[in-house]
Design an enzyme around this catalytic site. Structure first.
Site, mmCIF file in Angstrom:
data_model
loop_
_atom_site.group_PDB
_atom_site.id
_atom_site.type_symbol
_atom_site.label_atom_id
_atom_site.label_comp_id
_atom_site.label_asym_id
_atom_site.label_seq_id
_atom_site.Cartn_x
_atom_site.Cartn_y
_atom_site.Cartn_z
ATOM 1 N N LYS A 2 -5.607 -0.470 6.889
ATOM 2 C CA LYS A 2 -6.515 0.187 5.931
ATOM 3 C C LYS A 2 -5.763 0.526 4.652
ATOM 4 C CE LYS A 2 -4.922 4.590 6.501
ATOM 5 N NZ LYS A 2 -4.599 5.623 5.495
ATOM 6 N N THR B 2 -9.694 6.282 2.597
ATOM 7 C CA THR B 2 -8.571 5.738 1.839
ATOM 8 C C THR B 2 -9.022 4.844 0.695
ATOM 9 O OG1 THR B 2 -7.392 5.710 3.955
ATOM 10 C CG2 THR B 2 -6.319 4.640 2.117
#
Length: 485
Positions: free
Chosen positions: A343, A400
């Site tokens: 990620k 994120t």
């Protein structure tokens, strides 16, 4: 591939904080392993990231402390104005672990019926009460599962942002916490003023949080070790801690990423560096959408603890759970760790979209494609698809990729605006693990025979093989595929 010693040589021995970031990185082409080595060589000559502390290391102690204090007050003034403009409360009035939520009142004297939505909500509350009574014997699960204990000492390796936040969070519950910090000025400042002047200086630290440079002292008699050191220096730090680590306690891995040269996840790195079996020291990976600043600000947060040892994950759940922190548990360690590592790479791609000014439509499409790629690779490596739809997968990806506090996203934004990678890294205080991990994506994709256009394009951008703008349009011009894929 770079040797373990080569990787370790790129790391600072003076501090365990995530700000101690030394560059490795710049070329991935046909052979990803050769690219990783070239990356390591080209940036290792670069200067380390700027450190407010090291810049004043030669000053007299009193002046150095004043300089650090000035930085603390600047951070606190910024936080004060941010809270005023956004009308944020100091501590939200909430408790995520106590039932029941308020039940919709029934109409008086049988007049009319509850609305459908209210009837359905009552069913949800009744189910939750029944579940907690069966699982915990009470509808107040906080009193049963996560009360702090003054006799349960916790050691934390890593005085960076997340290490500091997690140490403070556990100390707030009443546990004595020893935070290992190598920089003496920072350590003395923490112990004297209960503030980390380098990371999250706008927050006070609990008085039962003690900073130390002595690993043996920190680990002596501890009930759990929390490891919050950047992935690329983790092996070296853990090998140093190995002689002092008591057997029978869990090691909690907060770092997200893959080790250069070995492609190993933190679970494997911890086990190898400590030379302990899972029975001697079980490893628990904690992941999920959790910015350090919001943990310090006591904002509602949910994470997941992954381990093959159910007792170890349950212990960590009890240790971390609080009024504003929820902890789910799973045994899908591979899914959690792969999602947590990749990620960061996807966040760089999202940042590039913003830096190029392509808009939210393009960014959302790119993140959706990248999320699918992470799922493809994680399942090819043995992870479960449902894990990628949970906190460690979709939850952390959303945070994120779209959260303004993300270091990896910030790197992407600056790349999209035309800045050089070396300049971005040298001016950053924290570690953007996605820069390292991106160089390993090509290897993993090739090894597991999975095509990862978005994640591979990030590696190409970071190795100067293609411009950010061209890479984005190349990815978005690939053939469309069925949504079920």
């Amino acid at each position: 591939a770079p040797s373990r010693a080569g990787v370790a040589s790129c790391c600072s021995s003076r501090s365990f904080s995530s700000g101690d970031f030394f560059k490795t990185g710049s070329s991935v082409k046909a052979n990803a392993r050769q690219g990783t080595l070239a990356l390591s060589r080209s940036l290792s000559a670069g200067r380390p990231s700027a450190s407010r502390v090291s810049r004043h290391a030669a000053l007299p102690a009193s002046i150095a402390e004043l300089v650090l204090m000035a930085g603390v007050w600047r951070a606190r003034v910024r936080r004060y104005w941010t809270k005023r403009t956004k009308e944020m409360t100091d501590f939200p009035d909430l408790d995520l672990n106590v039932l029941p939520p308020a039940l919709p009142a029934r109409p008086a004297n049988g007049a009319g019926r509850l609305s459908l939505s209210n009837r359905v909500w009552r069913k949800i509350v009744y189910w939750a009460r029944a579940h907690d009574r069966a699982e915990h014997g009470t509808i107040n699960r906080l009193s049963r599962t996560c009360a702090g204990r003054a006799d349960e000492k916790i050691a934390v390796l890593g005085g960076g942002a997340f290490g500091t936040a997690m140490a403070a969070h556990i100390a707030r519950k009443g546990n004595p916490v020893y935070l290992v910090v190598r920089n003496k000025q920072v350590r003395d400042f923490i112990n004297k003023r209960h503030i980390n002047p380098r990371y999250l200086p706008e927050f006070d630290l609990p008085t039962n949080l003690v900073a130390t440079g002595d690993i043996a002292k920190a680990l002596e008699g501890c009930s759990a070790l929390i490891h919050a050191v950047p992935v690329q220096v983790s092996r070296k730090v853990l090998e140093e801690a190995r002689p002092y680590l008591p057997k029978g306690i869990p090691v909690v891995a907060l770092s997200k990423g893959l080790e250069l040269g070995t492609l190993k996840t933190m679970m494997d790195v911890v086990a190898e560096a400590l030379e302990r079996t899972s029975e001697e020291n079980p490893v628990v990976a904690v992941s999920g959408p959790s910015f350090a600043k919001e943990i310090m600000d006591r904002r509602p947060t949910s994470v997941v603890a992954a381990a093959t040892d159910d007792a170890a994950s349950a212990l960590v759940q009890r240790l971390v759970t609080s009024h504003y922190m929820r902890v789910n548990i799973t045994n899908d360690v591979i899914g959690v760790e792969v999602a947590g590592a990749l990620k960061n790479v996807l966040a760089i791609a999202a940042g590039i979209c913003e830096g190029l000014g392509l808009g939210l439509n393009a960014m959302s499409a790119l993140v959706t494609q990248g999320n699918a790629e992470i799922r493809w690779l994680a399942t090819a490596m043995g992870g479960r698809p449902e894990t990628l739809a949970g906190l460690a997968g979709m939850g952390d990806i959303l945070l994120t990729c779209f959260g303004s506090l993300s270091r990896n996203r910030s790197v992407g934004v600056r790349l999209g605006r035309g800045e050089r990678l070396e300049d971005i890294l040298s001016s950053s205080d924290g570690v953007a693990e996605g820069v390292f991990t991106s160089q390993l994506v090509v290897e993993l994709a090739d090894k597991h025979k999975v095509l990862l256009p978005v994640l591979t394009s990030v590696a190409r951008i970071l190795s100067n093989e293609v411009s950010p703008r061209r890479a984005v349009f190349e990815v978005m011009s690939l053939p469309a595929f069925p949504e079920s894929a």
